[in-house]
Design an enzyme around this catalytic site. Structure first.
Site, PDB file in Angstrom:
ATOM      1  CG  PHE A   1      36.983  38.387  28.857  1.00 42.02           C
ATOM      2  CD1 PHE A   1      35.730  38.068  28.389  1.00 42.02           C
ATOM      3  CD2 PHE A   1      37.101  39.424  29.769  1.00 42.02           C
ATOM      4  CE1 PHE A   1      34.606  38.761  28.821  1.00 42.02           C
ATOM      5  CE2 PHE A   1      35.989  40.124  30.204  1.00 42.02           C
ATOM      6  CZ  PHE A   1      34.730  39.789  29.736  1.00 42.02           C
ATOM      7  CE  LYS A   2      32.272  37.772  32.080  1.00 41.51           C
ATOM      8  NZ  LYS A   2      31.729  37.378  30.770  1.00 41.51           N
ATOM      9  CG  ASP A   3      39.636  31.830  33.284  1.00 43.48           C
ATOM     10  OD1 ASP A   3      38.969  31.584  34.304  1.00 43.48           O
ATOM     11  OD2 ASP A   3      39.651  31.087  32.285  1.00 43.48           O
TER      12      ASP A   3
END
Ligand SMILES: *Cc1c(COP(=O)(O)O)cnc(C)c1O
Length: 466
Positions: free
Chosen positions: A110-112
């Site tokens: 999810f950090k993208d």
């Protein structure tokens, strides 16, 4: 939009200052002076937008006039072009639970979603100001890869990523170390993620060092990451909410960044009834919700390594919010944390926090069992972090059956990122795209350094962008 530090509510900052500094010079975290509450007419209008347009509307509230309307639209558009989904996220269902697949970006976590936007924000800000910066970040595995992909080959900046040596999965490591770009520096620290985070914080708190290398940071303490993550809470509720039902989000939690974004969405008026802090055996926040005592202990290494964290940095922001941004009180609590190793909040505040937050700590056995069951009955492979989240959501559901709520679990990573663990549980290898697996066979670049502040500073000084 004006910002203050959790430790000094007198001085205000604009978005660019919070963005480039990351951590306030007084050691506090940046927070908005006031979180805007959206009217029901606005919520209704936003509910009809696609992901990119919704992201534009929400991010715009917090960035003000930092970017022109067209600049911001373009930043969002190019950031999400790389995603394997037209609307950034996808949804799937396991029993009564909606999974929000947040891993369709280039590094499969999810950090993208926030990091791609941040990389492009840096590019716009730096090209206008003719500034050159050095980014330093600590990673428990996923932040580093997302940050590297977001800024690789960009001009006017270099990135130094500290990861705990041997404590991240092979895929997590390779996503960082196989990127052969002149502006990317990987450092494998002989220590834990908390050690890496402490090293980075010490560098931030050393004003001389910070100025001398023009340092900036993209850890989950950076306010911009929070802002971009608010969007998928709105989007999920808008797409899947059934009539008038409020939403529950279960969030696999480490540094408290992702779930804090959910809290901001709630403060902005999104009808959220519960935010579930789903943790592994590193359960300090679970204990906090029981007794109001925040007390980090030694990190336990688990099968969900991105949550092997005992210092939930963003939690200071939440406490600040419940104390009405009383920065004197927050400084006192944080000083207690440094001197005594813990702090305790007032009973009445704890009660308020419990109205919206709920927590479950899920051990390795139940994490594995959930992965097995979901595979068996739903033919879906969960990554170990998501499994913690889903199990916590199920326990919440079983204990609160009377309620009628939309149930969401954030799916924070693609299972292939933790292939070794999944193989041990299911005797199966999760499949990833051919391009990614080809890239991962490339040569790895990283420098091994001891958990020693001076040695790491020297390495960064020698390789920084002047
Ligand atoms: C970073 C991460 C988390 C924890 O998110 P926080 O914002 O630190 O709470 C959970 N799952 C995965 C896969 C992650 O990469």
């Amino acid at each position: 939009m004006k910002y203050i530090s959790t430790r000094n509510n007198k001085k205000t900052y604009n978005f660019i200052e919070t963005f480039l500094n990351g951590l306030a010079l007084d050691g506090g975290l940046y927070i908005p002076k006031k979180i805007p509450r959206l009217s029901s007419a606005t919520l209704n209008r936003l509910s009809k937008l696609n992901y990119n347009d919704l992201a534009y509307e929400i991010i715009k509230i917090y960035t003000g006039n930092t970017f022109s309307n067209n600049e911001l639209k373009k930043i969002i558009k190019i950031s999400y072009k790389k995603f394997n989904s037209n609307n950034v996220v996808k949804f799937s269902r396991v029993k009564k639970f909606n999974l929000v697949e947040l891993y369709h970006g280039p590094t499969l976590a999810f950090k993208d979603i926030a990091m791609q936007v941040i990389g492009n924000m840096y590019e716009v800000i730096l090209s206008k100001s003719k500034n050159r910066i050095n980014l330093i970040t600590a990673t428990s595995g996923d932040t580093g890869a997302a940050a590297i992909d977001a800024v690789k080959n960009k001009k006017n900046l270099r990135i130094f990523v500290l990861h705990p040596k041997g404590k991240v999965s092979a895929m997590q490591r390779k996503l960082m170390t196989t990127v052969n770009s002149k502006n990317v520096f990987n450092i494998a620290v002989k220590g834990s993620f908390d050690d890496c985070q402490t090293l980075v914080k010490s560098m931030f708190n050393d004003r001389h060092f910070r100025r001398s290398i023009n340092m900036s940071g993209v850890n989950s303490i950076n306010w911009a990451r929070i802002v971009v993550q608010i969007v998928y809470y709105f989007y999920s509720h808008f797409r899947l909410s059934e009539r008038n039902k409020r939403s529950v989000f279960s969030v696999p939690t480490g540094n408290f960044g992702d779930i804090y974004a959910g809290y901001i969405a709630y403060k902005m008026g999104l009808p959220i009834s519960k935010l579930i802090i789903a943790v592994n055996e590193n359960n300090l926040l679970y204990k906090f919700l029981k007794n109001g005592i925040y007390k980090p202990s030694k990190v336990k290494f688990s099968i969900s390594p991105s949550m092997d964290i005992q210092v939930a940095s963003n939690f200071e922001r939440l406490i600040s919010s419940y104390y009405n941004n009383n920065s004197k009180k927050i400084s006192e609590l944080m000083n207690q944390l440094t001197s005594k190793g813990s702090y305790k909040i007032d009973k009445i505040i704890l009660k308020k926090i419990r109205n919206i937050f709920y927590s479950k700590s899920i051990n390795a056995e139940n994490t594995k069992k959930t992965i097995k069951l979901v595979y068996q009955y739903n033919h879906k492979i969960l990554d170990p972090h998501t499994s913690v989240g889903l199990k916590a959501l199920e326990e919440y559901y079983l204990n609160n059956i009377k309620k009628s709520e939309n149930l969401f679990c954030l799916e924070t990573a693609h299972p292939a990122k933790f292939g070794e663990t999944i193989y041990k549980i299911l005797r199966k290898n999760p499949v990833i795209s051919g391009e990614i697996s080809k890239n991962l066979k490339k040569k790895e670049f990283f420098k091994v350094l001891p958990n020693n502040l001076n040695k790491i500073k020297n390495y960064i000084r020698a390789n920084r962008l002047h």
